[in-house]
Design a protein around this motif. Structure first.
Motif, PDB file in Angstrom:
ATOM      1  N   VAL A  46       9.488  14.453 -13.296  1.00 61.24           N
ATOM      2  CA  VAL A  46       8.197  13.768 -13.269  1.00 61.24           C
ATOM      3  C   VAL A  46       8.067  13.008 -11.960  1.00 61.24           C
ATOM      4  CG1 VAL A  46       6.803  11.958 -14.344  1.00 61.24           C
ATOM      5  CG2 VAL A  46       8.085  13.557 -15.773  1.00 61.24           C
ATOM      6  N   MET A  47       6.945  13.150 -11.299  1.00 59.04           N
ATOM      7  CA  MET A  47       6.707  12.435 -10.041  1.00 59.04           C
ATOM      8  C   MET A  47       6.268  10.999 -10.326  1.00 59.04           C
ATOM      9  SD  MET A  47       4.707  15.392  -7.863  1.00 59.04           S
ATOM     10  CE  MET A  47       3.731  15.921  -9.266  1.00 59.04           C
ATOM     11  N   ILE A  48       6.870  10.045  -9.643  1.00 51.09           N
ATOM     12  CA  ILE A  48       6.460   8.644  -9.722  1.00 51.09           C
ATOM     13  C   ILE A  48       5.635   8.360  -8.477  1.00 51.09           C
ATOM     14  CG2 ILE A  48       7.190   6.274 -10.090  1.00 51.09           C
ATOM     15  CD1 ILE A  48       8.177   8.245 -12.241  1.00 51.09           C
ATOM     16  N   ALA A  49       4.321   8.296  -8.624  1.00 50.87           N
ATOM     17  CA  ALA A  49       3.404   8.133  -7.495  1.00 50.87           C
ATOM     18  C   ALA A  49       3.048   6.657  -7.342  1.00 50.87           C
ATOM     19  CB  ALA A  49       2.147   8.978  -7.702  1.00 50.87           C
ATOM     20  N   VAL A  50       3.567   6.038  -6.304  1.00 53.03           N
ATOM     21  CA  VAL A  50       3.426   4.588  -6.101  1.00 53.03           C
ATOM     22  C   VAL A  50       2.032   4.277  -5.551  1.00 53.03           C
ATOM     23  CG1 VAL A  50       4.395   2.548  -4.988  1.00 53.03           C
ATOM     24  CG2 VAL A  50       5.906   4.426  -5.675  1.00 53.03           C
ATOM     25  N   GLU A  51       1.369   3.353  -6.198  1.00 50.07           N
ATOM     26  CA  GLU A  51      -0.030   3.050  -5.892  1.00 50.07           C
ATOM     27  C   GLU A  51      -0.166   1.960  -4.832  1.00 50.07           C
ATOM     28  OE1 GLU A  51      -4.149   2.087  -8.393  1.00 50.07           O
ATOM     29  OE2 GLU A  51      -2.194   2.008  -9.384  1.00 50.07           O
ATOM     30  N   ASN A  52      -1.127   2.139  -3.934  1.00 48.42           N
ATOM     31  CA  ASN A  52      -1.431   1.069  -2.977  1.00 48.42           C
ATOM     32  C   ASN A  52      -2.038  -0.121  -3.697  1.00 48.42           C
ATOM     33  OD1 ASN A  52      -3.855   2.770  -3.390  1.00 48.42           O
ATOM     34  ND2 ASN A  52      -4.827   1.410  -1.900  1.00 48.42           N
ATOM     35  N   MET A  53      -1.628  -1.312  -3.277  1.00 51.10           N
ATOM     36  CA  MET A  53      -2.176  -2.539  -3.845  1.00 51.10           C
ATOM     37  C   MET A  53      -2.900  -3.310  -2.739  1.00 51.10           C
ATOM     38  SD  MET A  53      -1.742  -2.259  -7.012  1.00 51.10           S
ATOM     39  CE  MET A  53      -2.187  -3.898  -7.562  1.00 51.10           C
ATOM     40  N   TYR A  54      -2.758  -4.624  -2.687  1.00 52.10           N
ATOM     41  CA  TYR A  54      -3.464  -5.422  -1.681  1.00 52.10           C
ATOM     42  C   TYR A  54      -2.779  -6.776  -1.564  1.00 52.10           C
ATOM     43  CZ  TYR A  54      -5.519  -6.621  -6.211  1.00 52.10           C
ATOM     44  OH  TYR A  54      -5.686  -6.927  -7.533  1.00 52.10           O
ATOM     45  N   PRO A  55      -2.961  -7.440  -0.431  1.00 48.76           N
ATOM     46  CA  PRO A  55      -2.349  -8.769  -0.279  1.00 48.76           C
ATOM     47  C   PRO A  55      -3.078  -9.797  -1.141  1.00 48.76           C
ATOM     48  CG  PRO A  55      -3.724  -8.257   1.611  1.00 48.76           C
ATOM     49  CD  PRO A  55      -3.694  -7.017   0.776  1.00 48.76           C
ATOM     50  N   TRP A  56      -2.345 -10.763  -1.632  1.00 47.27           N
ATOM     51  CA  TRP A  56      -2.932 -11.866  -2.388  1.00 47.27           C
ATOM     52  C   TRP A  56      -3.198 -13.002  -1.409  1.00 47.27           C
ATOM     53  CZ3 TRP A  56      -0.924 -12.674  -8.003  1.00 47.27           C
ATOM     54  CH2 TRP A  56      -0.854 -11.436  -8.647  1.00 47.27           C
ATOM     55  N   ARG A  57      -4.440 -13.470  -1.404  1.00 48.99           N
ATOM     56  CA  ARG A  57      -4.829 -14.507  -0.442  1.00 48.99           C
ATOM     57  C   ARG A  57      -5.308 -15.754  -1.176  1.00 48.99           C
ATOM     58  NH1 ARG A  57      -7.610  -9.747   1.438  1.00 48.99           N
ATOM     59  NH2 ARG A  57      -6.548  -8.811   3.231  1.00 48.99           N
ATOM     60  N   ALA A  58      -4.936 -16.907  -0.656  1.00 50.27           N
ATOM     61  CA  ALA A  58      -5.373 -18.181  -1.227  1.00 50.27           C
ATOM     62  C   ALA A  58      -5.398 -19.232  -0.121  1.00 50.27           C
ATOM     63  CB  ALA A  58      -4.433 -18.629  -2.342  1.00 50.27           C
ATOM     64  N   HIS A 102      -8.545  -0.913  -4.400  1.00 50.93           N
ATOM     65  CA  HIS A 102      -7.457  -1.711  -3.840  1.00 50.93           C
ATOM     66  C   HIS A 102      -7.518  -1.707  -2.313  1.00 50.93           C
ATOM     67  CE1 HIS A 102      -4.903  -0.954  -7.725  1.00 50.93           C
ATOM     68  NE2 HIS A 102      -5.987  -1.671  -7.941  1.00 50.93           N
ATOM     69  N   ALA A 103      -7.869  -0.544  -1.756  1.00 54.20           N
ATOM     70  CA  ALA A 103      -7.985  -0.449  -0.298  1.00 54.20           C
ATOM     71  C   ALA A 103      -9.092  -1.357   0.222  1.00 54.20           C
ATOM     72  CB  ALA A 103      -8.251   0.991   0.112  1.00 54.20           C
ATOM     73  N   ALA A 104     -10.191  -1.444  -0.521  1.00 58.68           N
ATOM     74  CA  ALA A 104     -11.294  -2.320  -0.114  1.00 58.68           C
ATOM     75  C   ALA A 104     -10.847  -3.779  -0.118  1.00 58.68           C
ATOM     76  CB  ALA A 104     -12.489  -2.133  -1.044  1.00 58.68           C
ATOM     77  N   THR A 105     -10.140  -4.193  -1.170  1.00 66.43           N
ATOM     78  CA  THR A 105      -9.652  -5.565  -1.253  1.00 66.43           C
ATOM     79  C   THR A 105      -8.692  -5.861  -0.103  1.00 66.43           C
ATOM     80  OG1 THR A 105      -9.854  -5.469  -3.654  1.00 66.43           O
ATOM     81  CG2 THR A 105      -8.533  -7.251  -2.757  1.00 66.43           C
ATOM     82  N   GLY A 124     -11.972  -9.869   0.529  1.00 68.71           N
ATOM     83  CA  GLY A 124     -10.888 -10.837   0.499  1.00 68.71           C
ATOM     84  C   GLY A 124      -9.957 -10.746  -0.683  1.00 68.71           C
ATOM     85  N   PHE A 125     -10.468 -10.720  -1.930  1.00 71.62           N
ATOM     86  CA  PHE A 125      -9.553 -10.665  -3.064  1.00 71.62           C
ATOM     87  C   PHE A 125     -10.106  -9.897  -4.262  1.00 71.62           C
ATOM     88  CE2 PHE A 125      -7.375 -12.197  -6.860  1.00 71.62           C
ATOM     89  CZ  PHE A 125      -6.052 -12.015  -6.478  1.00 71.62           C
ATOM     90  N   LYS A 126     -11.400  -9.919  -4.477  1.00 71.46           N
ATOM     91  CA  LYS A 126     -11.979  -9.341  -5.696  1.00 71.46           C
ATOM     92  C   LYS A 126     -11.775  -7.826  -5.731  1.00 71.46           C
ATOM     93  CE  LYS A 126     -16.161  -9.693  -8.532  1.00 71.46           C
ATOM     94  NZ  LYS A 126     -16.514  -8.285  -8.717  1.00 71.46           N
ATOM     95  N   ASP A 127     -11.108  -7.349  -6.791  1.00 65.01           N
ATOM     96  CA  ASP A 127     -10.831  -5.932  -6.975  1.00 65.01           C
ATOM     97  C   ASP A 127     -11.966  -5.342  -7.810  1.00 65.01           C
ATOM     98  OD1 ASP A 127      -9.592  -3.485  -7.124  1.00 65.01           O
ATOM     99  OD2 ASP A 127      -8.107  -4.099  -8.611  1.00 65.01           O
ATOM    100  N   ASP A 128     -12.975  -4.757  -7.150  1.00 63.08           N
ATOM    101  CA  ASP A 128     -14.237  -4.424  -7.803  1.00 63.08           C
ATOM    102  C   ASP A 128     -14.181  -3.230  -8.747  1.00 63.08           C
ATOM    103  OD1 ASP A 128     -15.979  -6.366  -6.374  1.00 63.08           O
ATOM    104  OD2 ASP A 128     -15.401  -5.191  -4.619  1.00 63.08           O
ATOM    105  N   HIS A 129     -13.498  -2.158  -8.357  1.00 68.47           N
ATOM    106  CA  HIS A 129     -13.478  -0.895  -9.103  1.00 68.47           C
ATOM    107  C   HIS A 129     -14.898  -0.436  -9.436  1.00 68.47           C
ATOM    108  CE1 HIS A 129      -9.257   0.198  -9.626  1.00 68.47           C
ATOM    109  NE2 HIS A 129      -9.037  -1.095  -9.484  1.00 68.47           N
ATOM    110  N   LEU A 130     -15.690  -0.272  -8.377  1.00 67.39           N
ATOM    111  CA  LEU A 130     -17.072   0.156  -8.505  1.00 67.39           C
ATOM    112  C   LEU A 130     -17.170   1.673  -8.653  1.00 67.39           C
ATOM    113  CD1 LEU A 130     -18.577  -1.976  -5.590  1.00 67.39           C
ATOM    114  CD2 LEU A 130     -18.526  -2.567  -8.028  1.00 67.39           C
TER     115      LEU A 130
END
Length: 271
Positions: free
Chosen positions: A131-143, A171-174, A202-208
């Motif tokens: 089974v392939m484990i496909a690692v997902e891109n995330m995003y930096p957490w900013r505060a 995630h790429a947009a964030t 900046g931070f909001k993960d929209d998933h539009l």
């Protein structure tokens, strides 16, 4: 000599796209709208964890499970025990439902040896299970104008030593990343796509719904649809993962998911 035609890239529906509805509704909506299968995100709900339940719904609706999303989110840290158990059990579930891709988030920095040995560990699980484990891109957490280092080695898997990668446009947009360039760099390492969109805010993960944000989704999807992508064509699936929780009117959720499917079909050249 004619060039052999590549198999059509499957467009699937993530169970997260119908939340707070459940697994049965995921399969039903996928069938009604004409998707090619589903992605199941493993959560606290028992139905997402049980192969016999998923296989029953897959048979009933004629919608195969094409991918499993491991419970590696912050909100699912209590699901399936240790961090390694989450990956191993997800791979086992994938085997039991007949798919070969598990989506996993990169490890959090505080996860000790799981984080430091993640790349080699998932490779061993891949070799043992097929089974392939496909690692997902995330995003930096900013505060407060600062960026917190949350993932090890990084939130962006493009430069890391992973055999297989999942690309998520929201995630790429964030992260304020360029999805088209990332997809080009990944080439054959790209094995799965979360089709969505977002705004670089900046931070909001929209998933539009795709096309409703500012990511280069059209260019990226049309690129992976090319027969020579990665040398042998794209070998994975495109899973629609959009937020529909804002849907209030009757049929609004279905319209959002139908629009997402039509977007995929158009830019994958499947119309």
């Amino acid at each position: 000599m004619p060039v052999p035609e590549l198999p059509r890239i499957p467009v699937t529906l993530s169970s997260s796209s119908v939340y707070p509805m459940g697994v049965a509704e995921t399969f039903s909506i996928a069938e009604d709208l004409g998707y090619d299968g589903v992605e199941i995100m493993v959560t606290h709900r028992a139905e997402t964890q049980q192969a016999d339940v998923l296989n029953e719904w897959a048979w009933r609706f004629g919608m195969p499970v094409k991918s499993i999303h491991a419970p590696t989110l912050l909100l699912t840290q209590q699901v399936w025990g240790t961090a390694w158990d989450k990956i191993r059990k997800s791979a086992l579930l994938a085997q039991e439902v007949g798919c070969d891709v598990v989506v996993a988030h990169p490890p959090f920095r505080w996860q000790g040896t799981y984080a430091s040995e993640f790349a080699s560990g998932i490779q061993r699980i891949e070799e043992r299970t097929g089974v392939m484990i496909a690692v997902e891109n995330m995003y930096p957490w900013r505060a407060g104008g600062r960026e917190a280092t949350m993932y090890l080695p990084h939130w962006n898997p493009v430069a890391d030593d992973y055999r297989h990668v999942t690309w998520d446009f929201s995630h790429a947009a964030t992260a304020e990343d360029d999805s088209y360039e990332a997809v080009r760099k990944l080439g054959s390492r790209l094995r799965h796509v979360h089709l969505t969109d977002g705004w670089s805010n900046g931070f909001k993960d929209d998933h539009l719904v795709p096309g409703h944000g500012n990511q280069r989704v059209v260019e990226a999807i049309e690129h992976i649809a090319q027969p020579d992508f990665g040398g042998n064509g794209f070998q994975g699936a495109v899973a629609v993962e959009v937020t529909t929780r804002s849907a209030r009117e009757v049929g609004e959720r279905e319209r959002m998911l139908a629009e997402s499917l039509a977007f995929a079909r158009k830019h994958l050249g499947q119309e």
